[in-house]
Design an enzyme around this catalytic site. Structure first.
Site, PDB file in Angstrom:
ATOM      1  N   ASP A 169      -6.295  -6.196   5.132  1.00 26.87           N
ATOM      2  CA  ASP A 169      -7.305  -5.665   4.374  1.00 26.87           C
ATOM      3  C   ASP A 169      -8.391  -6.643   3.538  1.00 26.87           C
ATOM      4  OD1 ASP A 169      -8.857  -4.118   2.912  1.00 26.87           O
ATOM      5  OD2 ASP A 169      -7.315  -3.577   1.229  1.00 26.87           O
TER       6      ASP A 169
ATOM      7  N   TYR B 164       0.871  -1.244   0.095  1.00 25.89           N
ATOM      8  CA  TYR B 164       0.060  -0.064   0.043  1.00 25.89           C
ATOM      9  C   TYR B 164       0.752   1.273  -0.101  1.00 25.89           C
ATOM     10  CZ  TYR B 164      -4.153  -2.853   0.672  1.00 25.89           C
ATOM     11  OH  TYR B 164      -5.100  -3.475   0.265  1.00 25.89           O
TER      12      TYR B 164
ATOM     13  N   LYS C  38       3.777 -14.381   5.211  1.00 28.54           N
ATOM     14  CA  LYS C  38       4.027 -15.457   3.982  1.00 28.54           C
ATOM     15  C   LYS C  38       5.481 -15.506   4.428  1.00 28.54           C
ATOM     16  CE  LYS C  38       3.183 -18.131   0.660  1.00 28.54           C
ATOM     17  NZ  LYS C  38       2.345 -19.485   0.579  1.00 28.54           N
TER      18      LYS C  38
ATOM     19  N   ASP D  20      -1.731 -18.383   4.069  1.00 27.76           N
ATOM     20  CA  ASP D  20      -2.669 -19.153   3.291  1.00 27.76           C
ATOM     21  C   ASP D  20      -3.323 -20.103   4.160  1.00 27.76           C
ATOM     22  OD1 ASP D  20      -0.340 -20.554   3.654  1.00 27.76           O
ATOM     23  OD2 ASP D  20       0.292 -21.018   1.320  1.00 27.76           O
TER      24      ASP D  20
END
Ligand code: NAD
Length: 478
Positions: free
Chosen positions: A229, A125, A172, A205
């Site tokens: 988000d 972002y 991740k 995930d």
């Protein structure tokens, strides 16, 4: 009395803001309101930021901002005012409680009660994007130590204040060892300061899958911006409806409170939207400004209204709901319940909450930083990496040697696979030939030689070690 700034926004914004303000004022909120105009009208008047400079003055003076959703016009270079506000005002922490209201609001997850704490300023972002070759564009993912420390500490402090038992971190970092790796490492460091709170880390995930399937396994979840988000919308939706969740954007000086949903233009002007998301934002605001007595009164009245089955269209269900109401009728029902406590849903008791302990970030002693090589990114329309290696090896490299070429991260030279698909965007890694290392002058000479040989270098990245630890990723397959 606290002076707050209010923006009624676009679409359903004005209707849900009027409903929200009427409820909190009826509950005795000690607020004075300065209203500003933001969003579509301002954008379409030619201001691409969606807000006038005087409105910033009001927001910065009052420091507390209650904002209805706004519509960002598509295309035309309009900047999202939400992202700009969060970053301009340093609102680093985005807190999104997602709680089911079973059996009064339909959900597959009757005992869900999760708080998502989303980092709000960094990550992809930062919006730093470039096209570099005909075929490749990039977006920089920036993660900082202060950013990680502040958000992770916020999550643990919030958990302690709210008597929560566990904080989970989603990243991740099996793939992004530097960026998500830093977030995870800081999480582990700070978790040690809160021994009474359980902590755990999930790879995003499988963590996301578990959250969607068994949300009751989670309590507070902290994560970098993009994951937060996406997953906070998922969490709100599976709890019942995105129309029910509010969000607090907290900084060191200012704070902004809103619903998590958007301006729902298709529902605008019909007096049908659910004001609950914005009302939940307003309740967080009241807690934040020290009016927990009012916040508690409003929340208990709202829970009572929900369990009476007085529902707007989005959560109305035959057999569960008793009355389908408009936005304004819902507000009137909540107002008439002020002073009541819910009988089935759990009533809240907000008073007597300890303050969050959020010390200012202390910059650490700098590590020993050493230049260990350089990556030259090259725009080259050829196909065979061996041909590119032959061109690059002609450069006057003075102290460095081509050690590897990758394409989209995968090593293609030396010993690449003919099956690997290659674009026109190549990374050529140079490492020093001796243990003496290199300096910036070596890189400048290398670039100069590339210019002379007609090699189109589109950017360089320096390879560093910090305190002797290599601080860059290897090529995939290296
Ligand atoms: P949205 O959240 O506005 O609406 C999606 C759908 O959800 C609606 O069509 C409606 O069916 C339902 N919904 C949402 N809020 C509801 C409510 N309070 N009551 C009842 N139903 C509700 O998402 P979108 O359509 O993707 O976005 C519309 C606009 O909102 C876009 O311009 C977008 O940029 C903007 N947006 C603003 C914010 C913000 O201001 N914080 C956040 C997200 C989207």
């Amino acid at each position: 009395m606290t002076r707050i700034t209010v923006a009624k926004g676009d679409g359903i914004g004005p209707e849900i803001m009027d409903a929200t303000l009427s409820i909190i004022k009826a509950a005795g909120a000690r607020i004075e309101v300065d209203e500003i105009e933001v969003g579509e009208k301002v954008y379409l008047s030619g201001n691409t930021s969606g807000i006038a400079p005087e409105s910033w003055d009001t927001i910065r003076r009052n420091k507390i901002f209650l904002k209805a959703p706004i519509t960002t016009p598509q295309g035309g270079g309009y900047k999202s005012l939400n992202v700009t506000t969060r970053k301009f005002l340093g609102l680093y922490s985005n807190v999104r409680p997602c709680m089911s209201l079973f059996p009064f609001v339909n959900t597959k997850h009757p005992v869900m009660d999760v708080i998502i704490v989303r980092e709000n300023e960094e990550d992809l972002y930062a919006g730093i994007e470039h096209q570099q070759t005909d075929e490749v564009v990039q977006c920089l993912k920036l993660i900082s130590r202060p950013g990680c420390e502040r958000i992770v500490r916020y999550a643990f402090e919030y958990a302690r204040q709210q008597n929560r038992k566990k904080v989970t971190c989603f990243t991740k970092d099996n793939i992004m060892k530097q960026t998500d790796g830093l977030f995870h490492a800081v999480f582990d460091e700070i978790a040690r300061e809160y021994p009474e709170i359980e902590n755990e880390h999930w790879i995003i995930d499988i963590g996301a899958a578990k959250l969607a399937d068994t949300p009751e396994a989670f309590d507070v979840i902290v994560m970098p911006n993009l994951y937060g988000d996406v997953l906070s919308d998922v969490a709100a939706q599976i709890a019942g409806s995105v129309g029910l969740a509010g969000s607090a954007n907290i900084g060191e000086e200012c704070a902004m409170f809103e619903a998590i949903h958007g301006s729902a233009p298709r529902r605008a002007g019909q007096n049908v939207a659910n004001p609950s998301g914005l009302l939940q934002g307003a309740i967080m605001m009241l807690n934040h400004i020290g009016q927990s007595d009012v916040a508690e009164k409003v929340q208990n009245a709202w829970l009572s209204t929900i369990e009476e089955g007085v529902h707007t269209y989005d959560i109305y269900k035959e057999g569960v709901s008793s009355r389908k109401v408009s936005t304004s009728e819902f507000a009137e029902a909540v107002i008439s319940n002020l002073g009541k406590k819910p009988e089935n849903l759990k009533a809240v008791a907000y008073s007597e909450r300890p303050k969050l302990n959020l010390p200012k970030y202390q910059r650490k002693k700098p590590a020993l930083k050493r230049l260990e090589g350089v990556d030259l990114f090259v725009h080259w329309p050829g196909e065979n990496p061996d041909d590119l290696a032959a061109i690059i090896q002609k450069l006057d490299t003075n102290g460095v040697k081509l050690s590897m070429i990758t394409n989209r991260g995968i090593k293609v030279w030396p010993d690449g696979f003919s099956e690997t698909f290659c674009t026109d965007h190549w990374r050529c890694r140079f490492k020093p030939v001796s243990a003496d290392g290199i300096n910036s002058a070596t890189i400048i000479e290398l670039l100069n030689s590339a210019l002379v040989h007609g090699v189109d270098v589109i950017k360089t990245e320096n390879l560093y070690s910090f305190d002797g630890k290599p601080a860059f990723s290897l090529g995939q397959g290296q």
